[in-house]
Design a protein around this motif. Structure first.
Motif, mmCIF file in Angstrom:
data_model
loop_
_atom_site.group_PDB
_atom_site.id
_atom_site.type_symbol
_atom_site.label_atom_id
_atom_site.label_comp_id
_atom_site.label_asym_id
_atom_site.label_seq_id
_atom_site.Cartn_x
_atom_site.Cartn_y
_atom_site.Cartn_z
ATOM 1 N N ILE A 25 12.011 -15.225 3.221
ATOM 2 C CA ILE A 25 12.627 -14.024 2.645
ATOM 3 C C ILE A 25 13.354 -14.376 1.350
ATOM 4 C CG2 ILE A 25 14.330 -12.193 3.016
ATOM 5 C CD1 ILE A 25 13.706 -12.585 6.084
ATOM 6 N N VAL A 28 11.006 -14.545 -1.568
ATOM 7 C CA VAL A 28 10.626 -13.249 -2.123
ATOM 8 C C VAL A 28 11.782 -12.630 -2.899
ATOM 9 C CG1 VAL A 28 9.834 -10.924 -1.563
ATOM 10 C CG2 VAL A 28 8.901 -12.894 -0.326
ATOM 11 N N ILE A 29 12.999 -12.795 -2.407
ATOM 12 C CA ILE A 29 14.171 -12.248 -3.104
ATOM 13 C C ILE A 29 14.212 -12.746 -4.542
ATOM 14 C CG2 ILE A 29 16.690 -12.374 -3.252
ATOM 15 C CD1 ILE A 29 16.777 -12.240 -0.205
ATOM 16 N N TYR A 32 12.391 -10.639 -7.080
ATOM 17 C CA TYR A 32 12.802 -9.258 -7.374
ATOM 18 C C TYR A 32 14.231 -9.112 -7.885
ATOM 19 C CZ TYR A 32 8.569 -7.754 -4.963
ATOM 20 O OH TYR A 32 7.269 -7.549 -4.608
ATOM 21 N N LEU A 112 19.330 -6.478 0.360
ATOM 22 C CA LEU A 112 18.474 -6.908 1.464
ATOM 23 C C LEU A 112 18.855 -6.099 2.699
ATOM 24 C CD1 LEU A 112 16.362 -8.959 2.557
ATOM 25 C CD2 LEU A 112 18.296 -10.476 3.067
ATOM 26 N N ILE A 143 14.885 -4.790 -0.547
ATOM 27 C CA ILE A 143 13.881 -5.518 0.232
ATOM 28 C C ILE A 143 14.162 -5.304 1.710
ATOM 29 C CG2 ILE A 143 13.026 -7.803 0.887
ATOM 30 C CD1 ILE A 143 13.256 -8.668 -1.948
ATOM 31 N N ALA A 165 11.427 1.079 0.373
ATOM 32 C CA ALA A 165 11.712 -0.268 -0.093
ATOM 33 C C ALA A 165 10.964 -0.580 -1.389
ATOM 34 C CB ALA A 165 11.324 -1.277 0.983
ATOM 35 N N THR A 166 11.569 -1.418 -2.192
ATOM 36 C CA THR A 166 10.857 -1.992 -3.332
ATOM 37 C C THR A 166 9.795 -2.957 -2.824
ATOM 38 O OG1 THR A 166 12.892 -1.843 -4.626
ATOM 39 C CG2 THR A 166 11.131 -3.265 -5.488
ATOM 40 N N ALA A 167 10.159 -3.701 -1.792
ATOM 41 C CA ALA A 167 9.238 -4.651 -1.169
ATOM 42 C C ALA A 167 9.647 -4.842 0.276
ATOM 43 C CB ALA A 167 9.248 -5.989 -1.903
ATOM 44 N N THR A 168 8.680 -5.238 1.087
ATOM 45 C CA THR A 168 8.933 -5.553 2.489
ATOM 46 C C THR A 168 8.382 -6.944 2.766
ATOM 47 O OG1 THR A 168 8.812 -3.238 3.187
ATOM 48 C CG2 THR A 168 8.442 -4.908 4.878
ATOM 49 N N VAL A 169 9.185 -7.765 3.435
ATOM 50 C CA VAL A 169 8.722 -9.074 3.893
ATOM 51 C C VAL A 169 8.529 -8.968 5.396
ATOM 52 C CG1 VAL A 169 9.122 -11.550 3.933
ATOM 53 C CG2 VAL A 169 10.117 -10.161 2.102
ATOM 54 N N TRP A 191 4.683 -8.179 1.593
ATOM 55 C CA TRP A 191 4.511 -9.629 1.689
ATOM 56 C C TRP A 191 4.455 -10.034 3.153
ATOM 57 C CZ3 TRP A 191 4.624 -12.747 -2.855
ATOM 58 C CH2 TRP A 191 4.953 -12.057 -4.025
#
Length: 499
Positions: A25, A28-29, A32, A112, A143, A165-169, A191
């Motif tokens: 995680i 990925v952070i 972004y 997060l 995220i 979300a902007t992105a998901t892990v 991701w």
């Protein structure tokens, strides 16, 4: 996932799994974060523990976490909290309402969100709703850990309040709800993180859903043998077109050719053949007399098919009774593998039983599926159930087009992860028919040809859209097929971008 997690904890240990999740995680952070300040919101469970683990692994950042205390903290969460404290993470009580949550987000470069996991009951508690409202209002990139709060992990249904979300892990495995609409839109950029669950445990799960990745696609994609001739390289027969719609067979034929077929033949009515020959140079155009009887036309097609190894049928054909007799007569008499689209679906709608034992894949969009299934309009949240019911009833492998294209063969529900809104333009479905016909001609089964074809078609659309941000047309898609073939992935990568 709960079952898999329990097995992995017994074999690897929950502390090791959560530490690995935190590392992934944090990785990925870093992609972004706009500023060096990261704020996290953590619920009381292990999803919140993952947030602590991520901040513990995120060095050289100003990190603050606002957490609900765990009533019975797992050893992994206890370890994550301890590691976070030792590495300078500042921990505070969970915000008391929207205003307080908005205030703590001021100046943050990223937030997060580790409130709930995939098994959460919906709707969310009001306190979480207030935090999610503040996240949305703040404009700070967000995220989500494992799945955005408010999204059902199995169905993709969304119950507001929910996080866009902007992105998901997501951890260890993909969850269907991240790939199915509307949940797919809430996931943002998706991701998948390897957290160290042993491969044999992953293989042991009886998965009801599957999704190709680049490596699996490359394994499915046939390669030409060094001694192969043009017909052995794939010889699809495209039965398509009419005087009114001569473009559809051109697009299907070019899709087949660009997908690697060695010898493409197009059978079309003679009043459309001249237009096709203007556009098709390397492909053979065979004219079918539109005045002949349906039986004679079927016989002519069967003769042409003797030199072919698959059939793509339907694009641009007529909806009249004679055409229906030709389509059904030919498909009923040939033993070649078939992909059927467009007008062919219209002619099969009341004759599905004839397809039961055929090596065939149907490729309807939602409107065509409504008629084909005989059960009307398909609600987005019902697509999986409706497709299962249809295939289980008819025994016919079916590709249901959509933002989340589905392929089902009665065993596994395959969800396609590639694609772009740029594919919403005339003729791209004809290109897909050509691609699948080539893969069938090269020996893939209907389900493998359908899922590999959808994956490749979606990647080609993305490649075309990257080169031409506006105005992609179907020709751009087949011209992008070669460039869309992915490079072999890095086997050491522990995080991979899905979309």
């Amino acid at each position: 996932m709960r079952e898999l997690d329990a097995k992995a904890v017994a074999e690897v240990g929950d502390v090791a799994l959560m530490r690995a999740a935190g590392q992934r995680i944090a990785q990925v952070i870093r992609t972004y974060a706009k500023k060096r300040t990261v704020v996290a919101f953590a619920g009381p469970g292990n999803n919140g523990g993952d947030a602590f683990a991520a901040l513990a692994a995120l060095t050289n950042f100003d990190r603050r976490i606002y957490a609900q205390p765990a009533e019975r903290a797992s050893p992994a969460r206890q370890d994550a909290e301890s590691q976070a404290a030792a590495n300078g993470v500042q921990a505070y009580p969970f915000p008391n309402g929207y205003d307080e949550a908005l205030q703590v987000l001021f100046g943050a470069g990223l937030v997060l969100v580790g409130l709930v996991g995939t098994g959460a009951r919906l709707p969310l508690p009001p306190a979480y709703g207030e935090v999610l409202r503040a996240v949305a209002q703040s404009g700070v990139p967000a995220i989500a850990i494992d799945i955005p709060p408010g999204v059902d992990g199995e169905t993709g249904a969304v119950v507001e309040p929910a996080l866009r979300a902007t992105a998901t892990v997501t951890l260890a495995t993909l969850k269907p709800g991240l790939l199915l609409s509307p949940g797919r839109a809430y996931a943002g950029e998706l991701w998948l993180a390897d957290i160290g669950i042993p491969p044999h445990l992953l293989r042991s799960q009886n998965a009801q859903f599957a999704a190709l990745n680049d490596d699996e696609f490359l394994q499915l994609l046939p390669e030409r043998a060094s001694q192969s001739d043009k017909r052995a390289s794939g010889a699809p027969l495209i039965v398509a077109g009419s005087q009114q719609f001569p473009g559809a067979p051109v697009l299907a034929a070019m899709g087949a050719a660009r997908a690697g077929a060695g010898y493409v033949t197009v059978a079309t009515p003679s009043d459309a053949a001249a237009a096709l020959r203007t556009h098709l140079i390397e492909q053979v155009v065979v004219a079918i007399d539109p005045q002949s009887t349906a039986q004679r036309a079927v016989e002519d097609l069967l003769e042409v098919a003797k030199r072919s190894s698959s059939v793509g049928i339907g694009p641009g054909m007529g909806l009249d009774d004679r055409t229906g007799d030709i389509v059904r007569g030919f498909v009923g008499a040939t033993s070649l593998p078939i992909v059927a689209d467009a007008s062919a679906l219209f002619h099969f709608a009341k004759n599905l039983e004839m397809l039961r034992s055929k090596p065939i894949v149907l490729t309807p969009h939602a409107g065509e599926f409504a008629r084909l299934s005989g059960k009307g309009t398909v609600a987005e949240e019902a697509r999986v159930a409706r497709l299962r019911e249809f295939v289980d009833r008819t025994g016919v492998t079916t590709l249901l087009k959509g933002e989340s294209t589905l392929v089902y063969d009665g065993r596994t529900m395959h969800i396609n992860t590639t694609g772009t809104p740029a594919l919403a333009t005339a003729g791209t479905g004809d290109v897909l028919t050509g691609i699948i016909s080539t893969l069938l001609s090269q020996g893939l089964s209907p389900v493998d040809a359908a899922r590999a074809g959808a994956y490749w078609h979606g990647r080609a659309g993305q490649t075309a859209a990257a080169a031409r941000p506006r105005g992609v047309i179907a020709r751009d898609v087949y011209d992008s097929l070669a460039a869309a073939i992915p490079e072999p992935p890095d086997p050491t990568a522990r995080v991979q971008r899905i979309f």
